[in-house]
Design a protein around this motif. Structure first.
Motif, PDB file in Angstrom:
ATOM      1  N   ASP A   1      11.503   8.442   8.868  1.00  0.00           N
ATOM      2  CA  ASP A   1      11.686   7.356   8.821  1.00  0.00           C
ATOM      3  C   ASP A   1      11.592   6.616   9.922  1.00  0.00           C
ATOM      4  O   ASP A   1      11.800   5.351   9.874  1.00  0.00           O
ATOM      5  N   GLN A   2      12.089   7.408  10.806  1.00  0.00           N
ATOM      6  CA  GLN A   2      12.336   6.663  12.225  1.00  0.00           C
ATOM      7  C   GLN A   2      11.083   5.338  12.831  1.00  0.00           C
ATOM      8  O   GLN A   2      11.423   4.633  13.345  1.00  0.00           O
ATOM      9  N   ALA A   3       9.887   6.421  12.069  1.00  0.00           N
ATOM     10  CA  ALA A   3       8.665   5.959  12.587  1.00  0.00           C
ATOM     11  C   ALA A   3       8.506   4.422  11.524  1.00  0.00           C
ATOM     12  O   ALA A   3       7.258   4.064  12.114  1.00  0.00           O
ATOM     13  N   GLY A   4       9.110   4.425  10.655  1.00  0.00           N
ATOM     14  CA  GLY A   4       8.550   3.001   9.555  1.00  0.00           C
ATOM     15  C   GLY A   4       7.953   3.715   8.177  1.00  0.00           C
ATOM     16  O   GLY A   4       7.799   3.133   7.337  1.00  0.00           O
TER      17      GLY A   4
ATOM     18  N   HIS B   1      -0.430  -0.352  11.777  1.00  0.00           N
ATOM     19  CA  HIS B   1      -0.605  -0.679  10.599  1.00  0.00           C
ATOM     20  C   HIS B   1       0.517  -1.137  10.007  1.00  0.00           C
ATOM     21  O   HIS B   1       1.117  -0.667   9.194  1.00  0.00           O
ATOM     22  N   PRO B   2       1.350  -3.052  10.283  1.00  0.00           N
ATOM     23  CA  PRO B   2       1.958  -3.566  10.381  1.00  0.00           C
ATOM     24  C   PRO B   2       2.111  -4.075   8.435  1.00  0.00           C
ATOM     25  O   PRO B   2       3.793  -4.617   8.483  1.00  0.00           O
TER      26      PRO B   2
ATOM     27  N   SER C   1       1.048  -0.527  -0.006  1.00  0.00           N
ATOM     28  CA  SER C   1      -0.471   0.148  -0.286  1.00  0.00           C
ATOM     29  C   SER C   1       0.969   1.335  -0.311  1.00  0.00           C
ATOM     30  O   SER C   1       2.035   1.467   0.919  1.00  0.00           O
ATOM     31  N   ASP C   2       0.574   2.438  -0.271  1.00  0.00           N
ATOM     32  CA  ASP C   2       0.885   3.598  -0.973  1.00  0.00           C
ATOM     33  C   ASP C   2       0.471   4.359   0.481  1.00  0.00           C
ATOM     34  O   ASP C   2      -1.140   4.352   1.103  1.00  0.00           O
TER      35      ASP C   2
ATOM     36  N   ASP D   1       3.520   3.960  16.472  1.00  0.00           N
ATOM     37  CA  ASP D   1       2.231   4.235  17.467  1.00  0.00           C
ATOM     38  C   ASP D   1       1.336   3.509  15.693  1.00  0.00           C
ATOM     39  O   ASP D   1       0.550   2.749  15.844  1.00  0.00           O
ATOM     40  N   TYR D   2       1.397   4.709  15.480  1.00  0.00           N
ATOM     41  CA  TYR D   2       0.286   4.308  14.104  1.00  0.00           C
ATOM     42  C   TYR D   2       1.018   3.265  13.232  1.00  0.00           C
ATOM     43  O   TYR D   2      -0.121   2.834  12.781  1.00  0.00           O
ATOM     44  N   ARG D   3       2.305   3.334  13.027  1.00  0.00           N
ATOM     45  CA  ARG D   3       2.985   2.261  11.975  1.00  0.00           C
ATOM     46  C   ARG D   3       2.401   0.776  13.385  1.00  0.00           C
ATOM     47  O   ARG D   3       2.355   0.270  12.378  1.00  0.00           O
TER      48      ARG D   3
END
Length: 484
Positions: free
Chosen positions: A155-158, A70-71, A4-5, A65-67
């Motif tokens: 970037d640090q958050a994924g 949504h793994p 997904s984008d 937390d959001y990442r």
């Protein structure tokens, strides 16, 4: 699992995220993107101020937390940011070849943008080209430190960012406003009403209209009138600053208060066009998201639509992103070269181990071959010596017979001795003249240096003699014979 984008819009009050799946068939994207999701994540007051992040750790924690919620696999991430720390404008240039455009636009950036070059990231796209007359571009720029801060946090958050654009630049492209048309866009939000002035698809200015606060004694009617007055002052300012400003269209999005405000503005000038905000060519699933989130989802959906339709737009992050891709390409090439080197070395070592027995066998065969060659050479030398000896024996016998044939009534040969190339002849002659004639005959037969080594007169008046000679000429003849 399909990747997904995700498009993020970062505002002072919340983070908005719109994720959508992308089909591998680019021509069917608009009609096949059904897996969509729109989220609104509240942000504490003061975390974002005028587009700048004041608390990096808090924003990183919110994104992380959001990442974690949504793994799934992420294809690309996009970010829409405020224009408060940036610049955007439309320019008409003389038509230039692609080779000359970059340098010309670089000069335009130096002239129009006050941000120092060391602190500047910019991008442009061409929205109209009339060869060989004109070239119309949209130019956007912002501070490098702000974009790098955004990119680092995400970037640090994924969520490594692929593109960054101004929020209302992406929205203007999605609305498809006509070129050079002045449009007023009203967007209702929880903190008030945003007012954005567009010329074509390019946002020119943005202002947040008055809203209620706990200490305000305004009634809803008073607030409504105050907003109308603010809009009037806003339009008057633009007409003063831009003589060619001509408002032709009002577009609104949001609740009933925004709709009422737009209707009353329209009633003061019936020449205006009034319409609710609409994004063309949205898939049904996207349109449903927009209907459920009027006033907040337009930017994210408009940006996403531009991504899948590959519509020209700004990417303020293209310079570092391109450098990053180039660096990754170099790293991949280096890694591939290292792997090839290691693989080649291992193959060489394994082949070397396999070749050791063959090398030993080859060495043994080489020694045996050398021995055989030496034996053959020795046999050839012996055969040559044997042939030479046979030839010499036959030739010497013939020549000695020639010498023996010189005997006669005047001269008698008693003994002929031949040893090591030297000839010795003992004989007797009637007189010395016969001896001299004999020596001359030896020279004619090819004997070298015939000379008397003994000469004696007998009582019978005869001469006893011993003559020595050498085999030089005979040896030369033998060598010639061997060469033949």
């Amino acid at each position: 699992m399909q990747k997904s984008d995700v498009v993020f819009e970062l505002t002072d009050g919340e983070l908005r995220a719109f994720s959508f799946s992308v089909s591998s068939f680019r021509q069917k994207l608009i009609h096949s993107s059904t897996a969509v999701k729109f989220d609104r994540i509240p942000i504490p007051t003061g975390l974002i101020e005028q587009g700048a992040v004041r608390d990096e750790e808090s924003l990183k924690r919110i994104l992380s937390d959001y990442r974690s919620q949504h793994p799934g696999k992420l294809a690309k991430a996009y970010l829409a940011v405020s224009m408060q720390q940036g610049f955007i404008g439309a320019y008409t240039l003389p038509w230039l070849s692609k080779r000359d455009r970059e340098s010309a636009i670089s000069l335009l950036v130096d002239e129009e943008i006050s941000i120092p070059k060391s602190e500047l990231y910019y991008d442009y796209f061409i929205f109209s080209e009339e060869k060989p007359k004109r070239l119309k571009i949209v130019l956007g720029a912002t501070r490098r430190s702000i974009l790098e801060q955004y990119a680092f946090i995400f970037d640090q958050a994924g969520f490594p960012l692929n593109e960054i654009d101004f929020a209302y630049s992406a929205l203007g492209q999605a609305f498809g406003f006509e070129a050079d048309q002045d449009v007023l866009y009203l967007q209702g939000e929880s903190k008030g009403v945003k007012m954005i002035s567009f010329r074509g698809g390019v946002p020119k200015s943005l202002r947040l209209l008055s809203s209620f606060s706990a200490d305000d004694a305004y009634s809803e009617t008073d607030l409504h009138e105050e907003r109308k007055n603010e809009i009037g002052r806003f339009l008057l300012y633009h007409q003063t600053q831009q003589p060619d400003y001509n408002l032709q269209r009002i577009v609104w999005s949001g609740g009933s208060d925004v709709s009422r405000l737009a209707q009353e503005l329209y009633s003061t000038n019936s020449n205006l066009l009034l319409e609710q905000a609409a994004i063309k060519d949205l898939p049904d699933s996207w349109q449903k998201v927009l209907e459920q989130n009027r006033g907040v989802a337009e930017v994210a959906l408009g940006y996403g639509l531009g991504v899948i339709s590959q519509r020209p737009g700004l990417n303020l992050w293209h310079q570092p992103f391109a450098k990053g891709k180039l660096m990754k390409a170099y790293l991949r090439l280096g890694l591939a070269a290292t792997i090839l080197l290691i693989t080649g070395t291992l193959i060489w070592l394994s082949l070397s181990q396999l070749a050791l027995p063959l090398q030993d066998e080859l060495s043994q065969l080489s020694r045996e071959g050398t021995d055989i060659l030496e034996q053959n050479q020795q046999q050839a030398a012996l055969l040559s010596a044997w042939k030479k000896a046979s030839v010499n024996r036959e030739k010497i016998g013939e020549r000695l017979a020639e010498v023996q044939a010189l005997t006669g009534s005047e001269l008698e040969i008693k003994q002929i001795t031949f040893k090591n190339g030297s000839l010795s002849i003992q004989g007797s002659a009637n007189d010395s003249k016969n001896v001299q004639a004999f020596i001359k005959a030896l020279r004619i037969l090819g004997w070298a240096d015939p000379s008397l080594s003994s000469y004696k007169m007998t009582v019978e008046s005869t001469v006893d003699f011993i003559i020595n000679a050498k085999q030089v000429q005979m040896s030369t003849q033998l060598q010639s014979l061997e060469a033949e």
